[in-house]
Design a protein around this motif. Structure first.
Motif, PDB file in Angstrom:
ATOM      1  N   SER A  56       0.850  -1.188   0.000  1.00  0.00           N
ATOM      2  CA  SER A  56       0.000   0.000   0.000  1.00  0.00           C
ATOM      3  C   SER A  56       0.885   1.237   0.000  1.00  0.00           C
ATOM      4  N   SER A  57       0.307   2.340  -0.447  1.00  0.00           N
ATOM      5  CA  SER A  57       1.085   3.556  -0.652  1.00  0.00           C
ATOM      6  C   SER A  57       0.189   4.773  -0.471  1.00  0.00           C
ATOM      7  N   LYS A  58       0.810   5.918  -0.411  1.00  0.00           N
ATOM      8  CA  LYS A  58       0.054   7.156  -0.369  1.00  0.00           C
ATOM      9  C   LYS A  58      -0.579   7.487  -1.722  1.00  0.00           C
ATOM     10  N   ASP A  59      -0.339   6.647  -2.751  1.00  0.00           N
ATOM     11  CA  ASP A  59      -0.877   6.940  -4.083  1.00  0.00           C
ATOM     12  C   ASP A  59      -2.267   6.354  -4.332  1.00  0.00           C
ATOM     13  N   LYS A  60      -2.913   5.768  -3.319  1.00  0.00           N
ATOM     14  CA  LYS A  60      -4.320   5.333  -3.395  1.00  0.00           C
ATOM     15  C   LYS A  60      -4.545   3.978  -4.049  1.00  0.00           C
ATOM     16  N   PHE A  61      -3.475   3.297  -4.512  1.00  0.00           N
ATOM     17  CA  PHE A  61      -3.675   2.073  -5.286  1.00  0.00           C
ATOM     18  C   PHE A  61      -2.944   0.887  -4.652  1.00  0.00           C
ATOM     19  N   PRO A  62      -3.587   0.165  -3.729  1.00  0.00           N
ATOM     20  CA  PRO A  62      -2.976  -1.074  -3.219  1.00  0.00           C
ATOM     21  C   PRO A  62      -2.659  -2.001  -4.390  1.00  0.00           C
ATOM     22  N   THR A  63      -1.550  -2.733  -4.257  1.00  0.00           N
ATOM     23  CA  THR A  63      -1.047  -3.507  -5.393  1.00  0.00           C
ATOM     24  C   THR A  63      -0.650  -4.913  -4.958  1.00  0.00           C
TER      25      THR A  63
END
Length: 359
Positions: free
Chosen positions: A44-51
């Motif tokens: 997860s990231s601050k960019d809104k897109f769990p991967t």
């Protein structure tokens, strides 16, 4: 990338550990974890897109699209069927791992910092729960929320089959501190939490009553990791430069690792008598001061002896999250630089134990 002598031991060997660098996020990494089998990695990231990624090769499987704010945390269930995410958009969300379908959205009244499934497979024939933790905001204490999942998932029923109201709410112990980590204890009988004030606080999962607390650190606890599925002991990592091992049932301290630098994350190997620690200066401070890049290294320590064995560099800023794979054959780290680095560990890594006196 090589391990380095730390001064605690004789001259360390310098094995080559070439990482796989995962480039899929546009902003800093907030959390990562392997699934139980160890073949998938979730970030997860601050960019809104769990991967989701294949852990062996670093190939990106796909993203889970729907959040409108930074995603702070995630958790995958026992059978790798379902994924939970917690985000700054004031929601926790439940996804199907395969295909990325959004199954349910759980609205909160403030940002959500963490989520955890109960042990065992979710929605596989018996009722299970998950917990979420919301932020402390504007004089309101943080809250741990217990949510009930359906015994089985019915694709035809859609989101209406999910209970969106929590079955229990546990109000945090202070209006001045955020709960930084949550986890289920052994047999799901307790909920273990950590705080920005350095406390570890344990609650009875059935009643929501506090059952134990310990002043584990003098500053914020950034991470909490268990030794294994047996949960005999756990590790905390703190900004106060120390990581500590604790007996899960008694909260007795078992070991202290004093690194001399702020620690954001930790992990315990299931394969060797090792732990890994990482962190570094806060991002806001990095821009204002001269930085020693060694503070962003992942540091390998002998668990029983609390001796440092070596360091592995690579990140260009603070390391926010890291984890050994379930079988201890690799580890992954995620940094403020937006990169995830996966290290597959070979014989040279195992030889680090030769650098310390284990008698």
């Amino acid at each position: 990338v090589s391990t380095q002598s730390t001064g605690h031991t004789a001259q360390a060997k310098k094995p080559e550990m070439r990482p796989i660098v995962l480039k899929g996020h546009e902003r800093s990494i907030t959390h990562l974890m392997y699934n139980r089998e160890g073949d998938m990695l979730f970030t997860s990231s601050k960019d809104k897109f769990p991967t989701a990624w294949w852990a062996e090769t670093g190939e990106r499987i796909g993203t889970y699209n729907g959040h409108t704010g930074a995603v702070w945390h995630l958790d995958v269930d026992y059978a790798s069927e379902y994924l939970l995410t917690a985000a700054a958009d004031m929601t926790a969300r439940l996804w199907r791992v395969d295909g990325g379908e959004l199954l349910a959205t759980y609205a909160h009244d403030r940002p959500v910092r963490g989520v955890r499934f109960q042990h065992g497979p979710a929605m596989a024939g018996r009722t299970r729960h998950f917990i979420s933790v919301s932020d402390q905001v504007m004089g309101n204490a943080p809250k741990v929320l217990l949510h009930r999942l359906p015994a089985e998932y019915d694709p035809a029923a859609g989101e209406s089959q999910f209970e969106h109201e929590p079955v229990r709410t546990i109000v945090g112990w202070s209006t001045k501190t955020r709960i930084t980590n949550i986890a289920w204890g052994p047999e799901d009988a307790t909920i273990i939490t950590t705080g920005e004030d350095g406390l570890v606080v344990v609650y009875d999962a059935e009643t929501g009553q506090e059952t134990a607390r310990v002043q584990a650190h003098t500053k914020s606890i950034r991470d909490l990791k268990f030794d294994s599925e047996q949960q005999l002991y756990f590790m905390t990592a703190s900004v106060d430069t120390k990581a500590k091992l604790w007996d899960t049932r008694t909260l007795a301290p078992l070991q202290t690792f004093d690194t001399g630098r702020s620690i954001n994350c930790c992990s315990i190997s299931s394969k060797s008598d090792h732990v890994i620690l990482a962190g570094g200066q806060e991002a806001v401070d990095v821009a204002l001061t001269r930085v020693d890049p060694a503070q962003f290294h992942v540091r390998i320590w002998h668990r029983s002896l609390a001796e440092e064995l070596g360091q592995i560099g690579g990140h260009f800023g603070p390391v926010n999250t890291l984890s050994y794979s379930p079988d201890g054959s690799s580890f992954a780290s995620g940094g403020e630089d937006g990169y995830v680095r996966v290290h597959h560990l070979g014989d040279d890594y195992a030889a680090l134990d030769e650098e310390v006196d284990v008698e």
